[in-house]
Design a protein around this motif. Sequence first.
Motif, short mmCIF file in Angstrom:
data_model
loop_
_atom_site.label_atom_id
_atom_site.label_comp_id
_atom_site.label_asym_id
_atom_site.label_seq_id
_atom_site.Cartn_x
_atom_site.Cartn_y
_atom_site.Cartn_z
N ALA A 79 109.77 75.23 69.61
CA ALA A 79 108.43 75.09 69.03
C ALA A 79 108.01 73.63 69.12
O ALA A 79 108.86 72.73 69.19
N ALA A 80 106.71 73.42 69.13
CA ALA A 80 106.16 72.06 69.10
C ALA A 80 105.30 71.93 67.85
O ALA A 80 104.59 72.87 67.48
N VAL A 81 105.40 70.78 67.21
CA VAL A 81 104.64 70.52 65.99
C VAL A 81 103.85 69.24 66.19
O VAL A 81 104.40 68.23 66.66
N THR A 82 102.58 69.28 65.85
CA THR A 82 101.79 68.06 65.76
C THR A 82 101.20 68.05 64.36
O THR A 82 100.59 69.03 63.92
N ALA A 83 101.43 66.95 63.66
CA ALA A 83 101.00 66.86 62.26
C ALA A 83 100.53 65.45 61.94
O ALA A 83 100.93 64.49 62.59
N THR A 84 99.69 65.37 60.93
CA THR A 84 99.34 64.08 60.36
C THR A 84 99.90 64.05 58.94
O THR A 84 100.01 65.08 58.28
N TYR A 85 100.29 62.86 58.53
CA TYR A 85 100.92 62.71 57.22
C TYR A 85 100.52 61.37 56.64
O TYR A 85 100.05 60.47 57.33
N ARG A 86 100.72 61.26 55.35
CA ARG A 86 100.50 59.99 54.65
C ARG A 86 101.53 59.88 53.54
O ARG A 86 101.98 60.89 53.01
N ILE A 87 101.89 58.65 53.24
CA ILE A 87 102.87 58.38 52.18
C ILE A 87 102.23 57.37 51.22
O ILE A 87 102.39 56.15 51.37
N PRO A 88 101.49 57.87 50.23
CA PRO A 88 100.95 56.95 49.23
C PRO A 88 102.06 56.48 48.30
O PRO A 88 103.00 57.23 48.00
N HIS A 89 101.95 55.24 47.89
CA HIS A 89 102.95 54.64 47.01
C HIS A 89 102.35 53.36 46.43
O HIS A 89 101.20 53.02 46.71
N HIS A 90 103.14 52.67 45.65
CA HIS A 90 102.76 51.36 45.15
C HIS A 90 103.73 50.33 45.71
O HIS A 90 104.91 50.62 45.92
N THR A 91 103.22 49.14 45.95
CA THR A 91 104.06 48.04 46.41
C THR A 91 104.88 47.54 45.24
O THR A 91 104.60 47.88 44.09
N PRO A 113 98.36 49.72 45.03
CA PRO A 113 98.42 50.97 45.78
C PRO A 113 98.44 50.69 47.28
O PRO A 113 97.79 49.75 47.76
N HIS A 114 99.18 51.50 48.02
CA HIS A 114 99.31 51.31 49.46
C HIS A 114 99.63 52.67 50.09
O HIS A 114 100.21 53.53 49.43
N VAL A 115 99.23 52.84 51.33
CA VAL A 115 99.50 54.09 52.05
C VAL A 115 99.97 53.76 53.45
O VAL A 115 99.37 52.92 54.13
#
Length: 166
Positions: free
Chosen positions: A115-127, A132-134
Amino acid sequence: MWIRSAAPLLLLVATLASCERPAMSTAERDRVAADVKRTLVDACDLSKGDVVNRLMSLYPDSGPVVSASVGRVTTTRSALEQSIRGFWERVGQNMRNPTWEWEDMEVTVLGPDAAAVTATYRIPHHTPAGAPHVVGGAWTAVFERRHGKWLIVQEHLSDAPPTPGA
Protein backbone atom coordinates in the motif's frame (compact mmCIF):
# COMPACT_ATOMS: atom_id res chain seq x y z
CA MET A 1 14.64 21.03 -6.06
CA TRP A 2 11.72 19.29 -4.31
CA ILE A 3 10.43 17.93 -7.61
CA ARG A 4 13.80 16.42 -8.48
CA SER A 5 14.24 14.79 -5.04
CA ALA A 6 10.68 13.45 -4.92
CA ALA A 7 10.60 12.29 -8.53
CA PRO A 8 11.82 8.70 -7.92
CA LEU A 9 9.26 8.07 -5.18
CA LEU A 10 6.44 9.68 -7.13
CA LEU A 11 7.38 7.62 -10.19
CA LEU A 12 7.37 4.44 -8.08
CA VAL A 13 3.96 5.23 -6.58
CA ALA A 14 2.50 6.16 -9.99
CA THR A 15 3.90 2.99 -11.54
CA LEU A 16 2.59 0.80 -8.75
CA ALA A 17 -0.80 2.51 -8.83
CA SER A 18 -1.13 1.92 -12.58
CA CYS A 19 -0.13 -1.77 -12.43
CA GLU A 20 -2.75 -4.45 -12.58
CA ARG A 21 -3.58 -5.29 -9.00
CA PRO A 22 -4.53 -8.67 -7.62
CA ALA A 23 -8.28 -9.12 -7.40
CA MET A 24 -9.40 -8.02 -3.98
CA SER A 25 -12.85 -7.41 -2.62
CA THR A 26 -13.81 -3.99 -1.33
CA ALA A 27 -13.82 -5.42 2.20
CA GLU A 28 -10.27 -6.77 1.74
CA ARG A 29 -9.06 -3.40 0.41
CA ASP A 30 -10.75 -1.60 3.29
CA ARG A 31 -9.14 -3.98 5.80
CA VAL A 32 -5.65 -3.44 4.31
CA ALA A 33 -6.14 0.34 4.27
CA ALA A 34 -7.32 0.31 7.90
CA ASP A 35 -4.39 -1.90 9.00
CA VAL A 36 -1.83 0.34 7.31
CA LYS A 37 -3.41 3.50 8.68
CA ARG A 38 -3.57 2.02 12.21
CA THR A 39 0.11 0.97 11.98
CA LEU A 40 1.17 4.51 11.05
CA VAL A 41 -1.06 6.29 13.56
CA ASP A 42 -0.06 3.98 16.44
CA ALA A 43 3.68 4.37 15.76
CA CYS A 44 3.36 8.17 15.72
CA ASP A 45 1.40 8.44 18.96
CA LEU A 46 3.69 10.69 20.99
CA SER A 47 1.86 9.94 24.25
CA LYS A 48 3.17 6.37 24.38
CA GLY A 49 6.86 7.20 24.99
CA ASP A 50 10.08 5.83 23.45
CA VAL A 51 9.41 7.84 20.31
CA VAL A 52 12.54 6.86 18.36
CA ASN A 53 11.95 3.13 18.80
CA ARG A 54 8.24 3.49 18.05
CA LEU A 55 9.03 5.30 14.81
CA MET A 56 11.75 2.79 13.93
CA SER A 57 9.17 -0.01 14.31
CA LEU A 58 7.75 1.22 10.99
CA TYR A 59 10.85 0.06 9.08
CA PRO A 60 12.29 -3.37 8.24
CA ASP A 61 15.03 -4.78 10.48
CA SER A 62 17.11 -5.73 7.44
CA GLY A 63 17.43 -4.92 3.77
CA PRO A 64 17.16 -1.53 2.13
CA VAL A 65 14.83 1.20 3.27
CA VAL A 66 14.88 4.37 1.20
CA SER A 67 14.01 7.61 2.94
CA ALA A 68 14.16 11.13 1.54
CA SER A 69 13.83 14.14 3.81
CA VAL A 70 15.41 17.56 4.36
CA GLY A 71 17.22 17.30 1.05
CA ARG A 72 18.93 13.99 1.83
CA VAL A 73 18.37 10.36 0.90
CA THR A 74 19.24 7.45 3.17
CA THR A 75 19.15 3.81 2.12
CA THR A 76 19.92 1.90 5.29
CA ARG A 77 18.10 1.37 8.55
CA SER A 78 21.08 2.62 10.57
CA ALA A 79 21.28 5.89 8.61
CA LEU A 80 17.53 6.38 8.96
CA GLU A 81 17.68 5.72 12.70
CA GLN A 82 20.53 8.22 13.04
CA SER A 83 18.40 10.81 11.23
CA ILE A 84 15.30 10.16 13.36
CA ARG A 85 17.33 10.09 16.59
CA GLY A 86 19.09 13.35 15.59
CA PHE A 87 15.75 15.07 14.96
CA TRP A 88 14.39 13.85 18.28
CA GLU A 89 17.47 14.98 20.20
CA ARG A 90 17.57 18.43 18.52
CA VAL A 91 13.86 19.17 18.28
CA GLY A 92 11.52 16.50 19.61
CA GLN A 93 12.69 16.23 23.19
CA ASN A 94 12.39 20.02 23.52
CA MET A 95 8.69 19.97 22.63
CA ARG A 96 6.36 20.49 25.56
CA ASN A 97 3.04 18.59 25.38
CA PRO A 98 3.34 17.59 21.72
CA THR A 99 0.49 15.82 19.95
CA TRP A 100 0.68 14.26 16.50
CA GLU A 101 -2.34 15.34 14.45
CA TRP A 102 -3.14 13.77 11.09
CA GLU A 103 -4.84 16.04 8.60
CA ASP A 104 -5.40 14.36 5.23
CA MET A 105 -4.44 10.71 4.80
CA GLU A 106 -4.89 8.85 1.52
CA VAL A 107 -4.20 5.11 1.47
CA THR A 108 -3.90 3.42 -1.93
CA VAL A 109 -4.07 -0.34 -1.62
CA LEU A 110 -1.74 -1.81 -4.24
CA GLY A 111 -2.41 -5.44 -3.33
CA PRO A 112 -2.87 -7.69 -0.33
CA ASP A 113 0.71 -7.00 0.81
CA ALA A 114 1.42 -3.48 -0.47
CA ALA A 115 0.00 0.00 0.00
CA ALA A 116 1.02 3.61 -0.47
CA VAL A 117 0.10 6.37 1.96
CA THR A 118 0.27 10.10 1.43
CA ALA A 119 -0.65 12.18 4.45
CA THR A 120 -0.25 15.60 5.96
CA TYR A 121 0.40 15.99 9.66
CA ARG A 122 1.17 18.59 12.26
CA ILE A 123 2.69 18.43 15.72
CA PRO A 124 1.53 21.37 17.83
CA HIS A 125 3.47 21.87 21.03
CA HIS A 126 5.06 24.54 23.19
CA THR A 127 8.72 25.48 23.16
CA PRO A 128 10.75 25.26 26.38
CA ALA A 129 10.06 29.00 26.78
CA GLY A 130 6.31 28.31 26.62
CA ALA A 131 5.63 29.74 23.16
CA PRO A 132 3.21 27.83 20.92
CA HIS A 133 4.90 26.19 17.93
CA VAL A 134 3.96 23.71 15.21
CA VAL A 135 6.07 21.43 13.02
CA GLY A 136 4.56 19.34 10.29
CA GLY A 137 4.55 18.45 6.65
CA ALA A 138 3.62 15.80 4.13
CA TRP A 139 4.65 12.16 4.16
CA THR A 140 4.41 9.64 1.34
CA ALA A 141 5.32 6.07 2.22
CA VAL A 142 5.20 2.73 0.44
CA PHE A 143 4.33 -0.10 2.84
CA GLU A 144 4.95 -3.80 2.36
CA ARG A 145 3.55 -6.52 4.61
CA ARG A 146 6.35 -8.80 5.77
CA HIS A 147 5.68 -11.66 8.16
CA GLY A 148 2.30 -10.13 9.01
CA LYS A 149 3.70 -6.68 9.81
CA TRP A 150 3.28 -3.51 7.74
CA LEU A 151 6.66 -1.85 7.11
CA ILE A 152 7.79 1.22 5.19
CA VAL A 153 10.21 0.33 2.39
CA GLN A 154 10.34 3.75 0.74
CA GLU A 155 9.27 7.22 1.88
CA HIS A 156 9.55 10.93 1.27
CA LEU A 157 8.87 13.59 3.88
CA SER A 158 8.61 17.28 3.15
CA ASP A 159 8.37 19.96 5.79
CA ALA A 160 5.46 22.36 5.72
CA PRO A 161 6.56 25.87 4.79
CA PRO A 162 6.97 28.18 7.77
CA THR A 163 3.91 30.21 8.63
CA PRO A 164 4.20 34.01 8.37
CA GLY A 165 5.49 35.50 11.57
CA ALA A 166 6.82 32.16 12.87
